[in-house]
Write an enzyme that holds these catalytic residues in place. Structure first.
Site, short mmCIF file in Angstrom:
data_model
loop_
_atom_site.label_atom_id
_atom_site.label_comp_id
_atom_site.label_asym_id
_atom_site.label_seq_id
_atom_site.Cartn_x
_atom_site.Cartn_y
_atom_site.Cartn_z
N HIS A 186 -37.41 -14.27 -17.58
CA HIS A 186 -37.30 -12.81 -17.51
C HIS A 186 -38.21 -12.25 -16.44
O HIS A 186 -37.82 -11.34 -15.68
CB HIS A 186 -37.64 -12.22 -18.88
CG HIS A 186 -37.55 -10.73 -18.92
ND1 HIS A 186 -36.44 -10.03 -18.49
CD2 HIS A 186 -38.45 -9.78 -19.33
CE1 HIS A 186 -36.64 -8.73 -18.64
NE2 HIS A 186 -37.85 -8.56 -19.14
N GLU A 200 -39.41 -16.12 -21.54
CA GLU A 200 -40.27 -15.07 -20.99
C GLU A 200 -40.48 -15.25 -19.49
O GLU A 200 -40.42 -14.29 -18.72
CB GLU A 200 -41.62 -15.07 -21.72
CG GLU A 200 -42.70 -14.19 -21.11
CD GLU A 200 -42.38 -12.70 -21.15
OE1 GLU A 200 -43.07 -11.94 -20.44
OE2 GLU A 200 -41.46 -12.29 -21.88
N HIS A 226 -39.58 0.90 -22.39
CA HIS A 226 -39.39 -0.13 -21.36
C HIS A 226 -37.91 -0.36 -21.09
O HIS A 226 -37.47 -0.40 -19.93
CB HIS A 226 -40.07 -1.43 -21.83
CG HIS A 226 -39.92 -2.58 -20.90
ND1 HIS A 226 -40.28 -2.52 -19.57
CD2 HIS A 226 -39.45 -3.84 -21.08
CE1 HIS A 226 -40.05 -3.69 -18.98
NE2 HIS A 226 -39.53 -4.50 -19.88
N HIS A 275 -24.14 -6.00 -27.22
CA HIS A 275 -24.53 -4.62 -27.56
C HIS A 275 -25.31 -3.99 -26.40
O HIS A 275 -25.07 -2.84 -26.03
CB HIS A 275 -25.38 -4.64 -28.83
CG HIS A 275 -25.35 -3.36 -29.60
ND1 HIS A 275 -24.18 -2.70 -29.92
CD2 HIS A 275 -26.36 -2.60 -30.11
CE1 HIS A 275 -24.47 -1.61 -30.60
NE2 HIS A 275 -25.78 -1.52 -30.72
#
Length: 313
Positions: free
Chosen positions: A61, A58, A123, A275
Site C-alpha cells: 500500500h 501494508e 484518510h 463496496h
C-alpha cells in the site's frame, strides 16, 4: 506528447484506484501496523527482514501510494503545460496534488500516532477527492466533452441543486461507511434492513454506527433515483446529463447490493473491496456532473451576454 499524457492519465487513475482499494485491504486485513509505528521505513528498515502477510500488504500500500505521488505530480505538470487552455485544468491539477499529499500525511499520522477510526475515515475521504480529481483531469485530456457535446451545456437551477446536493451528501455517506469499517461495525447488525430479528433497533455504539450508515445510504439511493427520473424526463436530449444519472443509478444500485452482501457473507474480502470500488466510481461520476454544473453557469452567462449584444447592435 498528447498520446503520452493520455496513457499517463489512465495509469495514474488506475494507480489511485489501487491506493483506495489498497487502503480498504489494509483495514480489512488489519494490516495497519504491518510495518510497526515507523514511517517511511518499515519496522525501522528500508527492506524489512521479517515479511509477514500484514507487512506485505501494508508495504504494498505504501509503495502504491508512493508511485501514485510521482504519477500525479507528473500528470499535474504536463496537464498544466499542455491543457491550460481548458478552464478546469489548473484547479483540478491543484486539487489532485494537494489532496494526494494530504492523504499521505494522514496515512503517516495514522501509522505513527495510532489507528484512530475518525482519522482513518478522513484518510479515505481525502483519497477519494484526489482520485475523483485525477479522473476529471483524464476526462479533460481525452476530450470527453466533445464526444458528448457538453461544452455548451446549460442546466436549470433545479438540476444543478440535485447535482451539488447529491455529491456533497454522497461524500458524507462515504464517511459514515468508512467509520463503519474502521469502527469494526460491519457485522454489528446481522440482518437487513433492520439490525436483527430479535432487536430491530440499535442498542449500542457499533449498532448505531451501522444503522446510521444504512439510513444515510438508503436516502442517497432514493435521491439518485429521483434525480435520474428528472434527467430522463427533461434532459434526454442532453446525453451527458442523461447518461450521467443513469450511470450513477447503476453504480449506487450495485453499491447497495454489495453492501447487503457484506452483511450476509460475513464481511468477505471480495465484497468489502467491491463496496469501495463502486463508491469510488460513483463519486467520480457525480464530480463530473458537478464540473458540468459549474460550466453550465458560465455558458448561461455567455449566452445572455451574446443575446444582449445582438439586441443592442
Amino acid at each position: 506528447m498528447q498520446r503520452f499524457i493520455k496513457w499517463l492519465a489512465v495509469i495514474t487513475s488506475l494507480d489511485l484506484l489501487g491506493v483506495l482499494l489498497g487502503g480498504a485491504l489494509v483495514t480489512k486485513t488489519d494490516s495497519g501496523q504491518g510495518c510497526g509505528k515507523s514511517w517511511p521505513l518499515c519496522n525501522g528498515e528500508l527492506v524489512p527482514s521479517n515479511l509477514s502477510m500484514e507487512t506485505i500488504i501494508e508495504l504494498s500500500h505504501r509503495l502504491t501510494s508512493g508511485s501514485a505521488g510521482i504519477l500525479v505530480t507528473l500528470l499535474c505538470i504536463l496537464s498544466w503545460k499542455y491543457y491550460k487552455h481548458v478552464r478546469e485544468t489548473k484547479p483540478l491539477a491543484i486539487l489532485s496534488f494537494v489532496f494526494l499529499v494530504a492523504q499521505a500525511l494522514m496515512g503517516a499520522a495514522a501509522v505513527v500516532w495510532g489507528q484512530v477510526p475518525a482519522v482513518l475515515a478522513i484518510h479515505f475521504g481525502i483519497s477519494l477527492i484526489s482520485f475523483a480529481s485525477v479522473i476529471l483531469l483524464a476526462c479533460l485530456i481525452f476530450e470527453i466533452d466533445k464526444k458528448f457535446d457538453a461544452r455548451s451545456l446549460i442546466m436549470d437551477k433545479k438540476m444543478k441543486f440535485h447535482i451539488y446536493g447529491v455529491t456533497i451528501y454522497s461524500y458524507l455517506v462515504v464517511y459514515t461507511g468508512a467509520l463503519v469499517r474502521h469502527e469494526r461495525a460491519s457485522l454489528a447488525c446481522p440482518e437487513f434492513p433492520l439490525c436483527s430479528k430479535n432487536r430491530p433497533w440499535p442498542t449500542q455504539l457499533h449498532e448505531w454506527v451501522q444503522m446510521g450508515h444504512r439510513v444515510a445510504a438508503i436516502l442517497l439511493f432514493a435521491w439518485i433515483v429521483y434525480a435520474m427520473i428528472l434527467a430522463i424526463r427533461h434532459y434526454k436530449q442532453e446525453r451527458v446529463v442523461y447518461l450521467g444519472w443513469i450511470t450513477s443509478f447503476i453504480l449506487v444500485t450495485l453499491q447497495a447490493i454489495v453492501g447487503i452482501l457484506v452483511v450476509y457473507t460475513n464481511a468477505s474480502l471480495t465484497m468489502a473491496l467491491l463496496h469501495s470500488l463502486f463508491i469510488s466510481c460513483l463519486f467520480a461520476v457525480l464530480c463530473y456532473l458537478v464540473m458540468l454544473g459549474t460550466r453550465s453557469k458560465v455558458n448561461a452567462k455567455q449566452t445572455t451576454s451574446t443575446e444582449n449584444k445582438r439586441f443592442f447592435s
